[in-house]
Write a protein that holds these residues in place. Structure first.
Motif, mmCIF file in Angstrom:
data_model
loop_
_atom_site.group_PDB
_atom_site.id
_atom_site.type_symbol
_atom_site.label_atom_id
_atom_site.label_comp_id
_atom_site.label_asym_id
_atom_site.label_seq_id
_atom_site.Cartn_x
_atom_site.Cartn_y
_atom_site.Cartn_z
ATOM 1 N N MET A 19 11.174 2.590 11.648
ATOM 2 C CA MET A 19 10.081 2.969 12.651
ATOM 3 C C MET A 19 10.728 4.444 13.266
ATOM 4 O O MET A 19 10.017 4.929 13.970
ATOM 5 N N THR A 20 11.803 4.711 13.062
ATOM 6 C CA THR A 20 12.278 6.093 13.461
ATOM 7 C C THR A 20 12.306 7.050 12.387
ATOM 8 O O THR A 20 12.715 6.600 11.377
ATOM 9 N N GLU A 21 12.432 8.201 12.648
ATOM 10 C CA GLU A 21 12.793 9.254 11.580
ATOM 11 C C GLU A 21 14.160 9.357 11.195
ATOM 12 O O GLU A 21 14.505 9.446 9.910
ATOM 13 N N LYS A 22 15.029 9.255 12.144
ATOM 14 C CA LYS A 22 16.553 9.079 11.665
ATOM 15 C C LYS A 22 16.971 8.041 10.783
ATOM 16 O O LYS A 22 17.294 7.862 9.819
ATOM 17 N N GLY A 23 16.193 6.706 11.169
ATOM 18 C CA GLY A 23 16.397 5.460 10.443
ATOM 19 C C GLY A 23 15.721 5.677 8.872
ATOM 20 O O GLY A 23 16.319 4.963 8.038
ATOM 21 N N TYR A 24 14.441 6.116 8.935
ATOM 22 C CA TYR A 24 13.808 6.370 7.585
ATOM 23 C C TYR A 24 14.857 7.375 6.631
ATOM 24 O O TYR A 24 15.028 6.661 5.405
ATOM 25 N N GLN A 25 15.382 8.319 7.518
ATOM 26 C CA GLN A 25 16.236 9.261 6.492
ATOM 27 C C GLN A 25 17.347 8.529 5.650
ATOM 28 O O GLN A 25 17.877 8.700 4.928
ATOM 29 N N SER A 26 17.888 7.734 6.847
ATOM 30 C CA SER A 26 19.134 7.073 6.660
ATOM 31 C C SER A 26 18.986 6.083 5.371
ATOM 32 O O SER A 26 19.755 5.685 4.475
ATOM 33 N N ILE A 27 17.644 5.400 5.351
ATOM 34 C CA ILE A 27 17.553 4.469 4.252
ATOM 35 C C ILE A 27 16.708 5.176 2.916
ATOM 36 O O ILE A 27 17.292 4.677 1.996
ATOM 37 N N THR A 28 16.193 6.206 3.045
ATOM 38 C CA THR A 28 15.407 6.666 2.065
ATOM 39 C C THR A 28 15.873 8.004 1.144
ATOM 40 O O THR A 28 15.790 8.331 0.069
ATOM 41 N N GLY A 29 16.660 8.694 2.175
ATOM 42 C CA GLY A 29 17.351 9.972 1.870
ATOM 43 C C GLY A 29 16.220 11.184 1.982
ATOM 44 O O GLY A 29 16.379 12.240 1.378
ATOM 45 N N MET A 30 15.070 10.913 2.551
ATOM 46 C CA MET A 30 14.072 11.736 2.433
ATOM 47 C C MET A 30 13.452 11.703 4.077
ATOM 48 O O MET A 30 13.630 10.755 4.949
ATOM 49 N N ARG A 31 12.952 12.717 4.419
ATOM 50 C CA ARG A 31 12.185 12.991 5.597
ATOM 51 C C ARG A 31 10.866 12.044 5.443
ATOM 52 O O ARG A 31 9.981 12.044 4.420
ATOM 53 N N ASN A 32 10.444 11.370 6.521
ATOM 54 C CA ASN A 32 9.018 10.904 6.388
ATOM 55 C C ASN A 32 8.002 11.639 7.020
ATOM 56 O O ASN A 32 6.762 11.783 6.285
ATOM 57 N N LYS A 33 8.293 12.329 8.260
ATOM 58 C CA LYS A 33 7.075 13.211 8.784
ATOM 59 C C LYS A 33 5.824 12.570 8.981
ATOM 60 O O LYS A 33 4.807 12.898 8.772
ATOM 61 N N GLU A 34 5.871 11.236 9.238
ATOM 62 C CA GLU A 34 4.583 10.129 9.564
ATOM 63 C C GLU A 34 3.832 10.172 8.240
ATOM 64 O O GLU A 34 2.565 9.389 8.671
ATOM 65 N N THR A 35 4.302 10.503 7.090
ATOM 66 C CA THR A 35 3.340 10.131 6.070
ATOM 67 C C THR A 35 2.917 8.731 5.843
ATOM 68 O O THR A 35 1.759 8.605 5.696
ATOM 69 N N THR A 36 3.975 7.720 6.201
ATOM 70 C CA THR A 36 3.801 6.470 5.743
ATOM 71 C C THR A 36 2.609 6.110 7.136
ATOM 72 O O THR A 36 1.372 5.225 6.693
ATOM 73 N N PHE A 37 2.522 6.374 8.256
ATOM 74 C CA PHE A 37 1.730 6.168 9.387
ATOM 75 C C PHE A 37 0.392 6.746 8.981
ATOM 76 O O PHE A 37 -0.485 6.117 9.585
ATOM 77 N N ASN A 38 0.516 7.972 8.427
ATOM 78 C CA ASN A 38 -0.643 8.525 8.095
ATOM 79 C C ASN A 38 -1.749 7.852 7.361
ATOM 80 O O ASN A 38 -2.906 7.725 7.319
ATOM 81 N N LEU A 39 -1.007 7.233 6.353
ATOM 82 C CA LEU A 39 -1.778 6.272 5.328
ATOM 83 C C LEU A 39 -2.189 5.063 5.937
ATOM 84 O O LEU A 39 -3.410 4.831 5.577
ATOM 85 N N ALA A 40 -1.455 4.533 6.474
ATOM 86 C CA ALA A 40 -1.789 3.385 7.558
ATOM 87 C C ALA A 40 -3.097 3.672 8.434
ATOM 88 O O ALA A 40 -4.090 2.897 8.333
ATOM 89 N N LYS A 41 -3.019 4.571 8.660
ATOM 90 C CA LYS A 41 -3.961 5.196 9.777
ATOM 91 C C LYS A 41 -5.478 5.349 9.133
ATOM 92 O O LYS A 41 -6.638 4.991 9.298
ATOM 93 N N TYR A 42 -5.372 5.930 7.721
ATOM 94 C CA TYR A 42 -6.308 6.214 7.045
ATOM 95 C C TYR A 42 -6.997 4.833 6.677
ATOM 96 O O TYR A 42 -8.318 4.734 6.533
ATOM 97 N N ARG A 43 -5.982 3.928 6.089
ATOM 98 C CA ARG A 43 -6.413 2.545 5.700
ATOM 99 C C ARG A 43 -7.300 1.850 6.840
ATOM 100 O O ARG A 43 -8.391 1.352 6.744
ATOM 101 N N GLU A 44 -6.884 1.919 7.895
ATOM 102 C CA GLU A 44 -7.242 1.231 9.180
ATOM 103 C C GLU A 44 -8.662 1.821 9.398
ATOM 104 O O GLU A 44 -9.737 1.110 9.685
ATOM 105 N N GLN A 45 -8.945 3.141 9.233
ATOM 106 C CA GLN A 45 -10.290 3.699 9.465
ATOM 107 C C GLN A 45 -11.141 3.400 8.614
ATOM 108 O O GLN A 45 -12.544 3.097 8.785
ATOM 109 N N SER A 46 -10.793 2.859 7.199
ATOM 110 C CA SER A 46 -11.703 2.447 6.443
ATOM 111 C C SER A 46 -12.294 0.953 6.606
ATOM 112 O O SER A 46 -13.207 0.551 5.943
ATOM 113 N N GLY A 47 -11.305 0.245 7.350
ATOM 114 C CA GLY A 47 -11.827 -1.144 7.630
ATOM 115 C C GLY A 47 -11.439 -2.146 6.669
ATOM 116 O O GLY A 47 -12.008 -3.079 6.480
ATOM 117 N N ARG A 48 -10.676 -1.676 5.765
ATOM 118 C CA ARG A 48 -10.654 -2.596 4.453
ATOM 119 C C ARG A 48 -9.110 -3.136 4.611
ATOM 120 O O ARG A 48 -8.064 -2.543 5.182
#
Length: 250
Positions: free
Chosen positions: A136-165
């Motif tokens: 849930m945090t940027e620092k934690g995300y980077q420590s797990i994946t080695g990459m920045r998140n920059k809310e990309t995962t959460f952007n996809l979640a928001k997009y899916r939520e808007q679809s209602g599916r």
């Protein structure tokens, strides 16, 4: 007139009768290639972009149709990885063909890619998205994946939520890293008002993939990390029960 080459998917492996990758009995395709290198990855051999087997989409659809009698009322095809959205354009064609055959489609993704083809895939041809929440945090995300998140995962979640599916969340419980009460509450608070989330699946940390890291000649980053106790798993489930319709332990 020149014939265009047939679209293909670069496949790492196929599981014929999967029961942990979406509803019902699933035909599961694990695609090759991922931009992340998660410290707990249990399929590190799927990370490299090279390798895998190029399967023509028509061949894959035929195989899926042949499996259809096993799916019953709730099963279908799941595409996992690696990261399947790296092949989103070809997946549009694949899922479109599956839907034409009346086959349920599910996508297991880390959610970092939200481009034109991903949106078509999500809007028109993906019955279920299973979204992997790394941290849930940027620092934690980077420590797990080695990459920045920059809310990309959460952007996809928001997009899916808007679809209602429909959408499921997936979350790996790592002692001292992701299995912390504060983070679990933070995740619950973030997603509590989402209407499309049917459940969250918790994956207790395990070391079943360590031998694959060793076979690749890689150092396994979590050598000193223990597995969760039953009490810790129960506590995490109890916390998330306060936010989600269903909490499942995988």
């Amino acid at each position: 007139m020149t014939n265009l080459p047939e679209e293909v998917l670069n496949v790492h492996s196929i599981e014929s009768l999967g029961t942990h990758d979406g509803p019902g009995v699933r035909w599961v395709l694990f695609l090759q290639g991922c931009k992340l290198k998660c410290v707990y990855c249990h399929n590190p051999d799927t990370i490299a972009m090279e390798g895998g087997t190029a399967y023509p989409i028509t061949q894959l659809v035929k195989k899926a149709v042949n499996m259809k009698s096993y799916f019953g009322a709730t099963g279908g095809v799941t595409v996992s990885g690696g990261e399947p959205l790296l092949q989103a354009k070809a997946l549009v064609s694949f899922f479109k063909a599956l839907k034409a055959q009346g086959i349920h489609t599910a996508l297991d993704t880390n959610g970092r890619i939200l481009n034109h083809f991903t949106k078509i895939l999500l809007d028109e041809y993906t019955d279920l998205v299973m979204l992997d929440i790394k941290h849930m945090t940027e620092k934690g995300y980077q420590s797990i994946t080695g990459m920045r998140n920059k809310e990309t995962t959460f952007n996809l979640a928001k997009y899916r939520e808007q679809s209602g599916r429909p959408m499921w969340l997936r979350y790996v419980l790592i002692p001292g890293m992701t299995n912390q009460n504060q983070l679990l509450h933070q995740m619950g608070e973030y997603f509590k008002d989402y209407k499309t989330i049917e459940k969250i699946e918790l994956q207790p940390y395990h070391k079943l993939g360590v031998h694959k890291w060793e076979a690749l000649g890689w150092d396994y980053p979590l050598k000193g990390v223990r597995e969760n106790t039953m009490e810790e798993i129960a506590k995490a489930k109890a916390i998330l029960n306060g936010y989600f319709k269903e909490v499942k332990i995988n």
